[in-house]
Design an enzyme around this catalytic site. Structure first.
Site, PDB file in Angstrom:
ATOM      1  N   CYS A 128       3.920 -11.087  -4.514  1.00 10.85           N
ATOM      2  CA  CYS A 128       3.756  -9.565  -5.251  1.00 10.85           C
ATOM      3  C   CYS A 128       5.047  -9.444  -6.255  1.00 10.85           C
ATOM      4  CB  CYS A 128       3.800  -8.687  -4.056  1.00 10.85           C
ATOM      5  SG  CYS A 128       5.439  -8.566  -2.975  1.00 10.85           S
TER       6      CYS A 128
ATOM      7  N   HIS B  11       7.095  -4.913  -0.371  1.00 12.17           N
ATOM      8  CA  HIS B  11       6.191  -4.822  -1.517  1.00 12.17           C
ATOM      9  C   HIS B  11       6.534  -4.547  -2.669  1.00 12.17           C
ATOM     10  CE1 HIS B  11       1.998  -5.419  -2.945  1.00 12.17           C
ATOM     11  NE2 HIS B  11       2.270  -4.066  -3.232  1.00 12.17           N
TER      12      HIS B  11
END
Length: 711
Positions: free
Chosen positions: A447, A589
């Site tokens: 990510c 994230h």
């Protein structure tokens, strides 16, 4: 002295344990009332009691009884003599010396090789010096029973003509490949003359089919996650290579070889996931998902031929079809959830796959390595992704649909409401039109790399081009980055009151772990990798993230340490751009934070000295948090560290900074409006046309609602 002389024998692995042991040291089996082995005869040690704790039952010949683990109803005679030690048999696989009465190898569980006569027991030699005369055991009744049973069972098995697996007589299909059972004559001939195919090496055949002659074949063990590529996809290679002699004449192996040579890593992961659905291996499916694979991908004719299981795989099948066929309810729920999530999102790179591939090739072509001592890779193009201003021309209903499909609403809410990290300043968000939007990103371990490319080129790092560049830069410039990292970590630990010092070996181990993360696709990255990415982009990276790790109950677990400014400090300032990119961090994230194009700058940024033309859009990124504290600058050296004034001076040197009317220090992110990279502009236009096509429908529905209200 007594404990050194007397030992008890395990009933399962025949290991000699000390009398104080409750469980077997080798196989952890509980101690039973078995025999006790003495290293010296009792008559030579008059002061030694032969049975201080328990006297085992003896047979008429004087030997102890040992119950066979395979058949509790049939006793086996044990002869405790030195001749038995001399007659140990060596395993053909691991060369471990086993006791003569052991049926399988203690180490690898391989079956004992057959002697000249199945019913003969090893002959014992005469008495040795200092030992009691050996008592001959003419026949081991338990061994004879087990050998005869294995011989009868082995003759009744039938061999599969596709994978050569030996199945039970009552099965009508092969339990490995679902191939139908042949007639008895063909099965016997194949069992007598079957030879391994050249595509399966000796190590795989020994592990899969059984290691000793006469042993029963077992199904192939599942490959461990984390092995190399060939071992990870062993089941596919075995399925493609395990063919009978008749099928070898019909199949063109050159074509199969060409198909395998054309396969990329993503293709192998997909085939491994398909085989994982059939075999119930969820880890294979998760590995394909984490690599960014498409759940809706269909099997092609070449892939079906390579899998070589017509009863399981058909052309056009997806992972969902396979999960339905084989009734994998747990996998089906996960796959359907993933499909629905991907269907609900629509970002520019998904709409235009052809342009996306061209952009990836453009990125790979713009990567170069600097000559000299600091041989770091860098990008030659300055590209910044922004949402087009034409979105505001769409009807409100279409705008809402567009933002639902391109943004991550959960990340946006967490960064704005739960912890005010972005868009907390009304001056920047409203008057200066510098509101940040969190783009939807994949939940894989890449990510960070995906968010960096989204913030610049608007695509994902699907082919791991940026990860490979990160890995090569870290290794080629390891000394430069290691010095900065070590100095920064030492200062950080002392500033938080963690007064500890590591040895150089420990620093090297931690650094080796950071290097290994960069080379593993799907592995989570750390602050050091963001620092290296700033050098690859040749521009600063600002991370707006939550400050604390929290559990699912909302409990604070620790600091995240990601928020702050990452400057390319190892480059010369003249070699870098001063326009930064922004990333968001929430609970492990990363997301790209982008702005929307604005049309003018009238009465905006008074006192900021913008000095921009009409063809450049400017986004103001705050360099302070919501409490008006200056953001941390990561990986500063001892000479660069100082008070807040010195750090602000450093920020002004590396970024285009300005001070707003409200007294806020902000960095200016500049991007060419309407004249961005032509491929990126074309991709965004095609993506926006998708929403322009549904505009008449929305307008018609709005008109009908107005007519209904008038009536």
């Amino acid at each position: 002295m007594t404990e050194q002389k007397i030992k008890w024998v395990c009933d399962y692995c025949t290991y000699e344990n000390w009398p104080s042991a409750i469980k077997c040291t080798m196989c952890r089996a509980h101690r039973s009332r078995g025999p006790i082995i003495t290293e010296e005869p009792y008559k030579n040690s008059p002061d030694l009691d032969p049975s201080p704790e328990w006297d085992p039952p003896r047979t008429e010949s004087g030997s102890s009884l040992l119950i066979c683990p395979d058949s509790s109803a049939r006793p086996r005679v044990k002869s405790a003599s030195m001749a038995e030690i001399a007659n140990k048999w060596s395993c053909q696989i691991c060369t471990y010396l086993n006791w003569p009465r052991a049926i399988r190898c203690t180490q690898c569980l391989c079956q004992r090789p057959r002697t000249s006569s199945p019913t003969e027991s090893p002959q014992t030699s005469g008495s040795n010096a200092g030992c009691r005369p050996a008592l001959h055991s003419p026949v081991d009744t338990c061994e004879e029973y087990n050998d005869r049973n294995r011989l009868n069972t082995h003759q009744q098995h039938w061999t599969c003509t596709a994978c050569t697996y030996q199945n039970w007589p009552k099965t009508t299909k092969c339990v490995v490949c679902d191939h139908p059972k042949p007639n008895n004559l063909e099965s016997i001939e194949l069992a007598e003359s079957a030879e391994p195919t050249p595509m399966i090496n000796e190590q795989d055949r020994a592990r899969w089919r059984g290691s000793c002659s006469g042993g029963q074949r077992r199904s192939p063990p599942m490959a461990k996650r984390g092995d190399n590529m060939k071992m990870d996809f062993q089941r596919i290679e075995l399925a493609a290579g395990a063919m009978s002699s008749k099928e070898e004449q019909e199949v063109d192996f050159k074509k199969l070889k060409q198909i395998r040579n054309r396969m990329r890593k993503t293709d192998w992961l997909f085939l491994n996931a398909c085989a994982g659905v059939v075999e119930g291996d969820l880890a294979a499916v998760e590995a394909y998902k984490s690599s960014g694979g498409d759940i809706a991908r269909q099997l092609t004719a070449d892939e079906v031929q390579l899998l070589n299981r017509s009863s399981a795989f058909d052309v056009g099948f997806t992972l969902v079809h396979l999960a339905i066929r084989f009734q994998r309810q747990d996998m089906l729920a996960i796959l359907l959830t993933e499909v629905n999530q991907q269907a609900a999102k629509c970002i520019p790179s998904m709409v235009c796959p052809e342009l996306t591939e061209q952009i990836r090739r453009e990125i790979a072509a713009s990567l170069h390595q600097r000559k000299g001592d600091f041989a770091c890779y860098f990008l030659t193009d300055l590209v910044t992704f922004t949402l087009p201003a034409d979105i505001e021309d769409l009807p409100p209903a279409v705008q809402e649909k567009l933002f639902d499909e391109v943004l991550d609403r959960d990340v946006q809410k967490e960064l704005e409401e739960e912890s005010p990290v972005i868009n907390w300043s009304l001056e920047l968000g409203t008057r200066l039109d510098s509101r940040l939007y969190a783009l939807w990103n994949r939940t894989a371990g890449d990510c960070l790399l995906d968010s960096v490319l989204q913030a610049t080129w608007g695509i994902y790092d699907k082919d791991s081009v940026l990860r490979k560049t990160l890995h090569d830069s870290l290794h080629d410039c390891s000394h430069w980055f290691y010095t900065r990292w070590k100095e920064w970590e030492s200062w950080y630990s002392q500033s938080f009151g963690l007064h500890f010092s590591l040895r150089e070996e420990q620093w090297q181990e931690d650094w080796a772990f950071i290097l290994s993360l960069a080379s593993q696709p799907g592995a989570s990255l750390e602050q050091t990798h963001i620092f290296v990415l700033a050098h690859i982009l040749r521009r600063p990276i600002i991370v707006y993230g939550v400050k604390y790790y929290k559990s699912f109950r909302g409990e604070t677990l620790g600091y995240t340490r990601f928020q702050g400014v990452y400057l390319p400090l190892l480059w010369e300032q003249s070699f870098c751009w001063k326009s930064p990119i922004a990333l968001g961090y929430t609970r492990g994230h990363f997301s790209a934070l982008v702005a929307m194009e604005n049309d003018g700058y009238d009465n905006r940024g008074a006192g900021a000295n913008l000095n921009t033309d009409d063809d450049v859009t400017v986004t103001f990124l705050p360099l302070v948090d919501s409490e008006r504290k200056l953001l941390h600058i990561h990986f500063l050296s001892a000479q660069e560290m100082g008070n807040e004034e010195q750090q602000e001076k450093l920020l002004r040197e590396w970024l285009d900074c300005c001070v707003t009317d409200g007294g806020m220090l902000a960095a200016m992110q500049k991007s060419a409006r309407r004249r961005n990279h032509p491929l990126v502009t074309q991709m965004v236009e095609k993506w926006l046309d998708r929403y322009r096509q549904i505009r008449p429908c929305a307008s018609l529905s709005d008109g009908e609602e107005e007519e209904d209200e008038d009536e």
